[in-house]
Scaffold this motif. Structure first.
Motif, mmCIF file in Angstrom:
data_model
loop_
_atom_site.group_PDB
_atom_site.id
_atom_site.type_symbol
_atom_site.label_atom_id
_atom_site.label_comp_id
_atom_site.label_asym_id
_atom_site.label_seq_id
_atom_site.Cartn_x
_atom_site.Cartn_y
_atom_site.Cartn_z
ATOM 1 N N LEU A 68 -18.347 46.177 4.061
ATOM 2 C CA LEU A 68 -18.028 44.853 3.537
ATOM 3 C C LEU A 68 -16.415 44.791 3.782
ATOM 4 N N GLN A 69 -15.767 45.941 3.671
ATOM 5 C CA GLN A 69 -14.193 46.083 3.808
ATOM 6 C C GLN A 69 -14.134 45.716 5.258
ATOM 7 N N LEU A 70 -14.812 46.112 6.107
ATOM 8 C CA LEU A 70 -14.357 45.898 7.610
ATOM 9 C C LEU A 70 -14.921 44.387 8.125
ATOM 10 N N ALA A 71 -15.820 43.952 7.304
ATOM 11 C CA ALA A 71 -16.155 42.537 7.490
ATOM 12 C C ALA A 71 -15.012 41.314 7.014
ATOM 13 N N TYR A 72 -14.511 41.860 5.815
ATOM 14 C CA TYR A 72 -13.544 40.954 5.340
ATOM 15 C C TYR A 72 -12.506 41.290 6.062
ATOM 16 N N CYS A 73 -11.675 42.357 6.287
ATOM 17 C CA CYS A 73 -10.645 42.404 7.282
ATOM 18 C C CYS A 73 -10.816 41.941 8.605
ATOM 19 N N HIS A 74 -12.158 41.849 9.299
ATOM 20 C CA HIS A 74 -12.224 41.162 10.572
ATOM 21 C C HIS A 74 -12.200 39.734 10.300
ATOM 22 N N ALA A 75 -12.653 39.281 9.275
ATOM 23 C CA ALA A 75 -12.671 37.847 8.824
ATOM 24 C C ALA A 75 -11.013 37.214 8.816
#
Length: 221
Positions: A68-75
């Motif tokens: 989720l952290q990676l997904a947020y940062c990627h977004a």
């Protein structure tokens, strides 16, 4: 909550990725609105996926938190990177004093990229980078590119330019060192994956360009 993040990501692609200029509003307005939506999403996430240290969780929850952290940062990188790349080939076209909103958007892009490479470095130290999903590799690749391009930009700007003088050289060196380390982690993780080995080829060219811009000797691997 992850489904909402997916919807925001879809909206980012529709708003900023369309080839029809008449089907979208002003890019700056859209980016401000979408970054605000992302930040609100993060604020409303349970502590389990937000303020609690992921490594303190049991393995399944730890992995969910990290994804989720990676997904947020990627977004966040996805929605803001166009302002980082704007006029990359001719930095003299930039205004002498950047628009404060644009400067803030660029910093969100860099901050998210830094969060990604910190997390990836932590995964590698735990010895689980090789076992990560392809998504982790792709997000890491995008974050490293953002950091390399940003450092190149900072060193190509005139010495009198406010963006250049306001950036801490020590922080730039720290970012570059961390990005180089993550590039090595990524190379090790994708060594046996032929399609993903292209990441290393692209990143190596950018890494060499950063060394040329900052005037540091290139370390052979």
């Amino acid at each position: 909550m992850p489904a909402r993040l997916g919807r925001i990501l879809g909206e980012i692609s529709r708003q900023l990725g369309t080839i029809n200029p008449h089907s979208r509003g002003p890019p700056l307005d859209a980016v401000v609105r979408l970054t605000t939506e992302l930040e609100k999403w993060k604020e409303h996430m349970p502590p389990l996926f937000n303020s609690v240290r992921a490594t303190s969780l049991i393995p399944p929850l730890c992995r969910q938190s990290q994804v989720l952290q990676l997904a947020y940062c990627h977004a966040m990188i996805h929605v803001t990177r166009s302002f980082l790349l704007n006029d990359f080939t001719d930095l003299t076209r930039r205004p002498p004093v950047p628009h404060p909103t644009v400067a803030g958007i660029v910093q969100k892009c860099i901050g998210s990229a830094e969060d990604v490479i910190k997390l990836v470095d932590s995964l590698a130290e735990q010895g689980i980078m090789v076992q990560s999903f392809w998504f982790t590799h792709y997000v890491c690749f995008c974050a490293i590119i953002v950091v390399y391009i940003y450092i190149i930009q900072q060193h190509r700007l005139p010495s009198t330019s406010p963006p250049h003088s306001s950036e801490d050289p020590n922080h730039l060196r720290y970012l570059f060192s961390l990005a180089e380390a993550c590039q090595q982690h990524l190379a090790e993780a994708t060594r046996k994956n032929c399609p993903s080995r292209r990441y290393s080829i692209i990143l190596e060219e950018l890494r060499r360009e950063v060394h040329r811009q900052i005037g540091s000797p290139l370390q052979s691997d």
